[in-house]
Write a protein that holds these residues in place. Structure first.
Motif, PDB file in Angstrom:
ATOM      1  N   VAL A 185       0.872  -1.166   0.000  1.00  0.00           N
ATOM      2  CA  VAL A 185       0.000   0.000   0.000  1.00  0.00           C
ATOM      3  C   VAL A 185       0.915   1.223   0.000  1.00  0.00           C
ATOM      4  O   VAL A 185       1.773   1.361   0.870  1.00  0.00           O
ATOM      5  N   LEU A 186       0.748   2.094  -0.987  1.00  0.00           N
ATOM      6  CA  LEU A 186       1.544   3.314  -1.078  1.00  0.00           C
ATOM      7  C   LEU A 186       0.806   4.461  -0.407  1.00  0.00           C
ATOM      8  O   LEU A 186      -0.423   4.532  -0.453  1.00  0.00           O
ATOM      9  N   ALA A 187       1.579   5.390   0.173  1.00  0.00           N
ATOM     10  CA  ALA A 187       1.007   6.609   0.754  1.00  0.00           C
ATOM     11  C   ALA A 187       2.019   7.732   0.589  1.00  0.00           C
ATOM     12  O   ALA A 187       3.215   7.536   0.802  1.00  0.00           O
ATOM     13  N   GLY A 188       1.537   8.897   0.188  1.00  0.00           N
ATOM     14  CA  GLY A 188       2.459  10.016   0.055  1.00  0.00           C
ATOM     15  C   GLY A 188       1.861  11.156  -0.728  1.00  0.00           C
ATOM     16  O   GLY A 188       0.649  11.297  -0.882  1.00  0.00           O
ATOM     17  N   SER A 189       2.757  11.987  -1.256  1.00  0.00           N
ATOM     18  CA  SER A 189       2.375  13.142  -2.069  1.00  0.00           C
ATOM     19  C   SER A 189       3.663  13.647  -2.725  1.00  0.00           C
ATOM     20  O   SER A 189       4.411  12.835  -3.262  1.00  0.00           O
ATOM     21  N   HIS A 190       3.966  14.942  -2.645  1.00  0.00           N
ATOM     22  CA  HIS A 190       5.145  15.461  -3.348  1.00  0.00           C
ATOM     23  C   HIS A 190       5.850  16.523  -2.513  1.00  0.00           C
ATOM     24  O   HIS A 190       5.219  17.256  -1.740  1.00  0.00           O
ATOM     25  N   LEU A 191       7.165  16.644  -2.685  1.00  0.00           N
ATOM     26  CA  LEU A 191       7.974  17.630  -1.976  1.00  0.00           C
ATOM     27  C   LEU A 191       8.257  18.871  -2.801  1.00  0.00           C
ATOM     28  O   LEU A 191       8.666  19.895  -2.243  1.00  0.00           O
ATOM     29  N   ASP A 192       8.107  18.806  -4.120  1.00  0.00           N
ATOM     30  CA  ASP A 192       8.419  19.979  -4.942  1.00  0.00           C
ATOM     31  C   ASP A 192       7.334  21.041  -4.763  1.00  0.00           C
ATOM     32  O   ASP A 192       6.207  20.743  -4.359  1.00  0.00           O
ATOM     33  N   SER A 193       7.703  22.290  -5.048  1.00  0.00           N
ATOM     34  CA  SER A 193       6.793  23.404  -4.822  1.00  0.00           C
ATOM     35  C   SER A 193       6.703  24.302  -6.050  1.00  0.00           C
ATOM     36  O   SER A 193       7.487  24.180  -6.992  1.00  0.00           O
ATOM     37  N   GLN A 194       5.773  25.227  -5.982  1.00  0.00           N
ATOM     38  CA  GLN A 194       5.706  26.309  -6.944  1.00  0.00           C
ATOM     39  C   GLN A 194       6.752  27.378  -6.581  1.00  0.00           C
ATOM     40  O   GLN A 194       7.245  27.403  -5.456  1.00  0.00           O
ATOM     41  N   PRO A 195       7.091  28.268  -7.511  1.00  0.00           N
ATOM     42  CA  PRO A 195       7.944  29.399  -7.137  1.00  0.00           C
ATOM     43  C   PRO A 195       7.263  30.219  -6.033  1.00  0.00           C
ATOM     44  O   PRO A 195       6.087  30.554  -6.138  1.00  0.00           O
ATOM     45  N   ARG A 196       8.013  30.482  -4.969  1.00  0.00           N
ATOM     46  CA  ARG A 196       7.478  31.189  -3.813  1.00  0.00           C
ATOM     47  C   ARG A 196       6.128  30.611  -3.401  1.00  0.00           C
ATOM     48  O   ARG A 196       5.150  31.313  -3.184  1.00  0.00           O
ATOM     49  N   GLY A 197       6.102  29.295  -3.283  1.00  0.00           N
ATOM     50  CA  GLY A 197       4.878  28.591  -2.935  1.00  0.00           C
ATOM     51  C   GLY A 197       4.718  28.438  -1.437  1.00  0.00           C
ATOM     52  O   GLY A 197       5.498  28.954  -0.635  1.00  0.00           O
ATOM     53  N   GLY A 198       3.662  27.696  -1.052  1.00  0.00           N
ATOM     54  CA  GLY A 198       3.404  27.447   0.354  1.00  0.00           C
ATOM     55  C   GLY A 198       4.154  26.230   0.853  1.00  0.00           C
ATOM     56  O   GLY A 198       4.507  25.339   0.085  1.00  0.00           O
ATOM     57  N   ARG A 199       4.369  26.172   2.160  1.00  0.00           N
ATOM     58  CA  ARG A 199       5.151  25.069   2.724  1.00  0.00           C
ATOM     59  C   ARG A 199       4.318  23.819   3.003  1.00  0.00           C
ATOM     60  O   ARG A 199       4.869  22.757   3.326  1.00  0.00           O
TER      61      ARG A 199
END
Length: 429
Positions: free
Chosen positions: A83-97
């Motif tokens: 079972v996989l669980a997660g999302s992503h670490l990359d962001s938009q320029p000057r994005g939210g944390r």
């Protein structure tokens, strides 16, 4: 109501989660409280290294696949699917944390809590668990968005993704090699299979915040049409070239921006439109633009309405070509139809929220997420925690600590039931 499979969190576990979130948010931190770590940049690499150390220290095996998706594998039942669980670490320029990164950390903490639970109780679940950080979900440096999960589920060819370049001409393959994140093989396949997927994310909307509800149960996605187009004119002198003789690509582009807004006003809240990126050539103060490249975005909960709006926009393109004496070329399209998440996954999440005493409501996601791709491959659960005032893709993005902690509680219990076969009752070894 039924008793939770796993014990509720402790104040110490909540403090650990929030401390880890603060540490992770320091990578690529911006002065106004956001982050900037676009895919495969140095700050993205540093965040990945921090997460890899965190996972390794807790007994996970960290590996990358050929498109740079990062997995923390925890084998609990040898030979069983994951079972996989997660999302992503990359962001938009000057994005939210919070966008994406919270979902990765929440999955890591939930999986580690389950690791401790099974060790303490001496029990073995029917499935293994893996934490995933999907590559280039945001699509800000490399287009399209949700690239890593699209390759994973087979919706985007690997070679096409690896050959994609950013604005500086750097390819995905080169960028991944630069940060040491391109694996040599596929992590999952016949020998290591995926049974289900779960993702928790900030809502990026106002429904939960407005209603005072803690958890969103995502049951469907909006459809989307995304286009890269070029408005092609002819370069000229801004002072010397007569207005009647100009083939001003920027004028044509401006008419398209206005047309997009007029479409949204025509169809109301059932259609969202935007021009999120616009690049002008040669971008000189005394030169009539010869070309403008644009990224257009149309989204709707209705496939039929989206098609109608798309037809209307194409008709307006033809008018603009005549009005501005330019050519409009469609260079790339990234589209997905509106789809529903598996009803059994929504019901599982609803039952978990009820059993934990957490308020919940059904919500639709207007934004694309990696779960949008994964639900087409395996049973998928998508959860939302509130976004204060619905702000996202901006430094002011915020979710309260209490909601972050409750979200991990719900994800932990949801994963525990998924590992015991709630969505895959007969996983085969």
């Amino acid at each position: 109501m039924s008793a939770p499979t796993t014990p509720r969190t402790s104040p110490a576990a909540d403090r650990e989660l929030l401390a880890d979130f603060a540490a992770m948010s320091a990578f690529g931190a911006t002065p106004a409280g956001g982050v900037e770590r676009q895919a495969a940049t140095a700050d993205d690499a540093a965040t990945r290294a921090w997460l890899a150390e965190w996972l390794t220290d807790r007994g996970f095996t960290v590996v990358h696949d050929r498109i740079g998706n990062m997995f923390g594998l925890l084998e609990l039942s040898p030979g069983a699917p994951y079972v996989l669980a997660g999302s992503h670490l990359d962001s938009q320029p000057r994005g939210g944390r919070f966008d994406g990164a919270y979902g990765v950390l929440a999955a890591a903490h939930a999986a580690d809590r389950l690791r401790r639970h099974y060790a303490q109780t001496g029990t073995t679940p029917r499935c293994n668990v893996a934490v995933v950080n999907w590559f280039n979900e945001e699509g800000s440096r490399f287009k399209p968005s949700m690239m890593g999960s699209a390759v994973f589920v087979g919706e985007l060819p690997l070679d096409t993704a690896l050959a994609t370049t950013d604005a500086a001409g750097v390819s995905v393959a080169e960028a991944l090699d630069d940060i040491g994140a391109r694996g040599e093989t596929d992590v999952f396949g016949p020998e290591r299979r995926v049974a289900a997927y779960a993702e928790i994310h900030i809502e990026q909307g106002r429904e939960l915040d407005k209603s005072g509800t803690t958890l969103g149960l995502v049951d469907r996605t909006w459809a989307a049409n995304k286009y890269e187009i070029a408005v092609v004119g002819s370069q000229g002198h801004t002072g010397a070239t007569a207005i009647a003789d100009r083939q001003d690509a920027l004028y044509g582009a401006a008419l398209i921006v206005v047309a997009l807004r007029e479409l949204a006003e025509r169809f109301g809240e059932e259609l969202h439109t935007s021009c999120g990126q616009l690049t002008v050539y040669p971008n000189s103060p005394v030169v009539v633009a010869r070309e403008v490249r644009m990224h257009l975005d149309l989204r709707s909960p209705s496939d039929e309405l989206l098609a109608e709006a798309d037809d209307a926009l194409r008709a307006r393109f033809a008018e603009i070509e005549l009005q501005a004496d330019v050519a409009i070329e469609r260079r790339f399209a990234h589209t997905w139809r509106g789809h529903v998440y598996q009803a059994e996954g929504v019901e599982l999440a609803r039952a978990v929220a009820e059993d934990l005493g957490v308020s919940s409501m059904i919500v639709r996601t207007r934004a694309g997420h990696d779960s949008t791709n994964m639900k087409d491959l395996v049973p998928t659960v998508m959860l939302f925690v509130p976004s204060v005032e619905g702000i996202s893709h901006a430094e002011a993005e915020f979710t309260a600590d209490e909601d972050l902690c409750t979200g991990v509680d719900v994800l932990t219990e949801t994963l525990a039931r998924m590992l015991d076969g709630a969505l895959t009752p007969e996983p085969r070894s």
